[in-house]
Design an enzyme around this catalytic site. Structure first.
Site, PDB file in Angstrom:
ATOM      1  N   HIS A  14       0.858  -1.195   0.000  1.00 11.77           N
ATOM      2  CA  HIS A  14       0.000   0.000   0.000  1.00 11.77           C
ATOM      3  C   HIS A  14       0.887   1.235   0.000  1.00 11.77           C
ATOM      4  O   HIS A  14       1.284   1.743   1.051  1.00 11.77           O
ATOM      5  CB  HIS A  14      -0.929  -0.002   1.214  1.00 11.77           C
ATOM      6  CG  HIS A  14      -1.964   1.086   1.163  1.00 11.77           C
ATOM      7  ND1 HIS A  14      -3.305   0.860   1.323  1.00 11.77           N
ATOM      8  CD2 HIS A  14      -1.861   2.418   0.933  1.00 11.77           C
ATOM      9  CE1 HIS A  14      -3.974   1.990   1.201  1.00 11.77           C
ATOM     10  NE2 HIS A  14      -3.112   2.967   0.971  1.00 11.77           N
ATOM     11  N   HIS A  16       1.476   4.886  -2.454  1.00  5.25           N
ATOM     12  CA  HIS A  16       0.991   5.675  -3.599  1.00  5.25           C
ATOM     13  C   HIS A  16       2.152   6.242  -4.404  1.00  5.25           C
ATOM     14  O   HIS A  16       3.148   6.689  -3.844  1.00  5.25           O
ATOM     15  CB  HIS A  16       0.083   6.803  -3.119  1.00  5.25           C
ATOM     16  CG  HIS A  16      -1.195   6.307  -2.524  1.00  5.25           C
ATOM     17  ND1 HIS A  16      -2.363   6.240  -3.236  1.00  5.25           N
ATOM     18  CD2 HIS A  16      -1.477   5.818  -1.294  1.00  5.25           C
ATOM     19  CE1 HIS A  16      -3.315   5.743  -2.457  1.00  5.25           C
ATOM     20  NE2 HIS A  16      -2.810   5.479  -1.277  1.00  5.25           N
ATOM     21  N   ARG A  70       3.448  16.812 -14.956  1.00  5.57           N
ATOM     22  CA  ARG A  70       2.814  17.445 -16.118  1.00  5.57           C
ATOM     23  C   ARG A  70       3.174  16.832 -17.460  1.00  5.57           C
ATOM     24  O   ARG A  70       2.517  17.094 -18.454  1.00  5.57           O
ATOM     25  CB  ARG A  70       3.163  18.931 -16.130  1.00  5.57           C
ATOM     26  CG  ARG A  70       2.628  19.607 -14.872  1.00  5.57           C
ATOM     27  CD  ARG A  70       2.895  21.082 -14.844  1.00  5.57           C
ATOM     28  NE  ARG A  70       2.573  21.632 -13.533  1.00  5.57           N
ATOM     29  CZ  ARG A  70       2.786  22.887 -13.185  1.00  5.57           C
ATOM     30  NH1 ARG A  70       3.288  23.732 -14.061  1.00  5.57           N
ATOM     31  NH2 ARG A  70       2.473  23.294 -11.969  1.00  5.57           N
ATOM     32  N   ASP A 137      -5.965   3.310  -9.465  1.00  2.00           N
ATOM     33  CA  ASP A 137      -7.086   3.627  -8.589  1.00  2.00           C
ATOM     34  C   ASP A 137      -7.884   4.842  -9.051  1.00  2.00           C
ATOM     35  O   ASP A 137      -7.358   5.756  -9.682  1.00  2.00           O
ATOM     36  CB  ASP A 137      -6.642   3.765  -7.120  1.00  2.00           C
ATOM     37  CG  ASP A 137      -6.082   5.126  -6.773  1.00  2.00           C
ATOM     38  OD1 ASP A 137      -5.458   5.758  -7.649  1.00  2.00           O
ATOM     39  OD2 ASP A 137      -6.260   5.551  -5.613  1.00  2.00           O
ATOM     40  N   GLY A 170      -8.562   8.335  -2.251  1.00  2.00           N
ATOM     41  CA  GLY A 170      -9.115   9.641  -1.906  1.00  2.00           C
ATOM     42  C   GLY A 170      -9.980   9.556  -0.670  1.00  2.00           C
ATOM     43  O   GLY A 170      -9.979   8.551   0.040  1.00  2.00           O
ATOM     44  N   HIS A 195      -9.514   1.154  -1.252  1.00  2.00           N
ATOM     45  CA  HIS A 195      -9.421   1.708   0.099  1.00  2.00           C
ATOM     46  C   HIS A 195     -10.836   1.672   0.685  1.00  2.00           C
ATOM     47  O   HIS A 195     -11.807   1.879  -0.049  1.00  2.00           O
ATOM     48  CB  HIS A 195      -9.047   3.190   0.078  1.00  2.00           C
ATOM     49  CG  HIS A 195      -7.624   3.509  -0.247  1.00  2.00           C
ATOM     50  ND1 HIS A 195      -7.001   3.092  -1.385  1.00  2.00           N
ATOM     51  CD2 HIS A 195      -6.709   4.256   0.434  1.00  2.00           C
ATOM     52  CE1 HIS A 195      -5.753   3.565  -1.391  1.00  2.00           C
ATOM     53  NE2 HIS A 195      -5.552   4.278  -0.305  1.00  2.00           N
ATOM     54  N   GLU A 198     -11.046   3.976   6.221  1.00  2.08           N
ATOM     55  CA  GLU A 198      -9.843   4.634   6.737  1.00  2.08           C
ATOM     56  C   GLU A 198     -10.252   5.680   7.772  1.00  2.08           C
ATOM     57  O   GLU A 198      -9.710   5.733   8.863  1.00  2.08           O
ATOM     58  CB  GLU A 198      -9.092   5.288   5.571  1.00  2.08           C
ATOM     59  CG  GLU A 198      -7.863   6.096   5.971  1.00  2.08           C
ATOM     60  CD  GLU A 198      -7.151   6.730   4.777  1.00  2.08           C
ATOM     61  OE1 GLU A 198      -7.683   6.647   3.656  1.00  2.08           O
ATOM     62  OE2 GLU A 198      -6.075   7.313   4.982  1.00  2.08           O
ATOM     63  N   ASP A 276       1.837   3.876   2.842  1.00  2.28           N
ATOM     64  CA  ASP A 276       0.866   4.803   2.248  1.00  2.28           C
ATOM     65  C   ASP A 276       1.568   5.910   1.433  1.00  2.28           C
ATOM     66  O   ASP A 276       1.603   5.834   0.216  1.00  2.28           O
ATOM     67  CB  ASP A 276      -0.046   5.407   3.317  1.00  2.28           C
ATOM     68  CG  ASP A 276      -1.444   5.724   2.806  1.00  2.28           C
ATOM     69  OD1 ASP A 276      -1.741   5.371   1.642  1.00  2.28           O
ATOM     70  OD2 ASP A 276      -2.245   6.306   3.559  1.00  2.28           O
TER      71      ASP A 276
HETATM   72 ZN   LIG Z   1      -3.692   4.913   0.530  1.00  2.00          ZN
END
Ligand SMILES: [Zn+2]
Length: 335
Positions: A14, A16, A70, A137, A170, A195, A198, A276
Site C-alpha cells: 500500500h 501511492h 505534467r 485507482d 481519496g 481503500h 480509513e 501509504d
Molecule cells: Zn492509501
C-alpha cells in the site's frame, strides 16, 4: 531490531505513486515547474509544507504535488525515484497505487503515461532487483463519475504489463457508485483492491467487500468497530493493508498507541504493514515494521512472519512469491 528490519527482504502493498516521491524528487519537479506551483523547491521548506492539520489538508497538499506531474518525463522521474527508494530499503516487490486519471486529465496522454511507468518498471527489475506492479485507482475526490469511467478506460485500453489490480482512493465516501467500474475491471481479470474504512466507519468496509468484491482492503481499520465484520474478514481471509503512521498523520487514529492493529490481528484478520505516502508522513517501511513490532510485541521471527504475510497477500506471481519467501527464510534463518 532496526538493523534486522532494514536487511529483511520485504513487500510493500500500500504505497501511492505520487505520495512516495522523496523530497529530492518533489524538489526536482518543483524546480522544473517553478513559479507555477505552491510547492517549495527547497527540500527544507518541503518538510514544513508536508505537515498536515487533518485529512482534508493532506488531500489538498497531495493534490498540489500531483499538479507537478505534467509530462511523461515527470512521470518517469517520479517512478524511478520511488523505485530507488524502495530498493534501498530491501523491498523486493511493491504494488504501487497509481492514479493515471489525475495525470491524463492534466494533459498527459494515457499511452505516454503508461509507457513512462513501464519504462521505470523494466529498469527496476533489471537494475534494482525490484518487481513493481500497478494498482490503478479511481480518485474519489475527483468531481462526478468521470474519474471512474476514465480510470477504467485507461486500465482496459492501455493494460500495461504491470497492471494487476483496480482501486479506489481519496476521501472515504460511499462505495456503491463505483460498483459498475469494479465489476468491469474484475471481469477483465484485475484484482479488486479498494481503500475503505480509513476515516469513516465499518459500513464502508462491508460495502468494499460486498459491492466492490474487495480481495484486499486499503486501511480498513474501522473494521475494528464491528466484531461481525472482523469475523467475516478472518473467515474469508480478506487482508487489510495497515499503515499505522499514516493513520496518525491524517488523524484517522489519535495516536500510535491507540491504533487498532493488535485488535485486528487478535481477531485473526490477515494484515500487511505498509507506508501509504512515506515522505509525506516522514516515515519508511522500516519505521512502520518497527511500530508494528512494538504494538504487537514481536521478536525478530515475528517480524519475519509479518514480511512473509505481505508477500503471501500480494498479487505477485507464484514464482515471485516463492523467490522472496526463500530469501526471507535464508535471511531470518541465518541470524
Ligand atoms: Zn492509501
Amino acid at each position: 531490531m532496526r538493523e534486522f528490519i532494514a536487511g529483511l527482504p520485504k513487500a510493500e502493498l500500500h504505497v501511492h505513486h505520487v505520495g512516495s516521491a522523496s523530497p529530492q524528487t518533489v524538489a526536482r519537479l518543483a524546480a522544473r515547474h517553478e513559479g507555477t506551483s505552491p510547492v517549495p523547491a527547497d527540500p527544507d521548506k518541503l518538510a514544513e509544507y508536508f505537515s498536515f492539520t487533518d485529512f482534508g489538508h493532506f488531500i489538498q497538499v497531495y493534490l498540489s504535488v500531483v499538479d507537478l506531474i505534467r509530462d511523461a518525463a515527470d512521470v518517469r522521474t517520479l517512478t524511478w525515484g520511488v523505485a530507488q527508494d524502495l530498493a534501498a530499503q530491501n523491498v523486493r516487490y511493491a504494488e504501487l497505487t497509481v492514479t493515471p486519471w489525475s495525470s491524463v486529465k492534466r494533459g498527459i496522454p494515457a499511452e505516454a503515461f503508461c509507457e513512462a511507468i513501464e519504462d521505470a518498471r523494466a529498469a527496476a527489475a533489471r537494475d534494482l532487483n525490484l518487481t513493481l506492479n500497478w494498482c490503478f485507482d479511481i480518485p474519489s475526490e475527483a468531481e462526478g463519475m468521470g474519474a471512474g469511467q476514465g480510470t477504467l478506460a485507461i486500465a482496459l485500453e492501455q493494460r500495461p504489463d504491470g497492471l494487476i489490480s483496480f482501486g479506489l482512493g481519496g476521501p472515504d465516501g460511499p462505495r456503491a457508485p463505483y460498483q459498475r467500474y469494479f465489476d468491469q475491471a474484475r471481469a477483465a481479470g484485475l484484482h479488486s483492491n479498494p481503500h475503505a474504512g480509513e476515516t469513516t466507519d465499518a459500513q464502508a468496509v462491508w460495502d468494499a467487500v460486498r459491492l466492490l468484491g474487495a480481495e484486499r482492503i486499503g486501511h480498513g481499520i474501522r473494521a475494528a468497530q464491528d466484531p461481525a465484520l472482523l469475523e467475516h474478514l478472518a473467515e474469508h481471509q480478506i487482508p487489510l493493508e495497515i499503515c499505522p503512521t499514516s493513520n496518525v498523520c491524517t488523524r484517522a487514529v489519535a495516536s500510535l498507541d491507540e491504533h487498532p492493529l493488535p485488535q485486528i490481528v487478535a481477531a485473526g484478520v490477515p494484515v500487511s504493514i505498509n507506508t501509504d505516502d512515506p515522505p509525506m508522513f516522514s516515515t519508511t517501511l522500516g519505521d512502520e515494521y518497527a511500530v508494528a513490532a512494538r504494538l504487537l510485541g514481536l521478536d525478530e521471527s515475528g517480524v519475519a512472519d509479518l514480511a512473509r504475510a505481505g508477500v503471501r497477500q500480494s498479487f505477485a506471481s507464484d514464482a515471485a512469491k516463492s523467490a522472496i519467501l526463500a530469501e526471507i527464510d535464508a535471511y531470518a534463518g541465518g541470524r
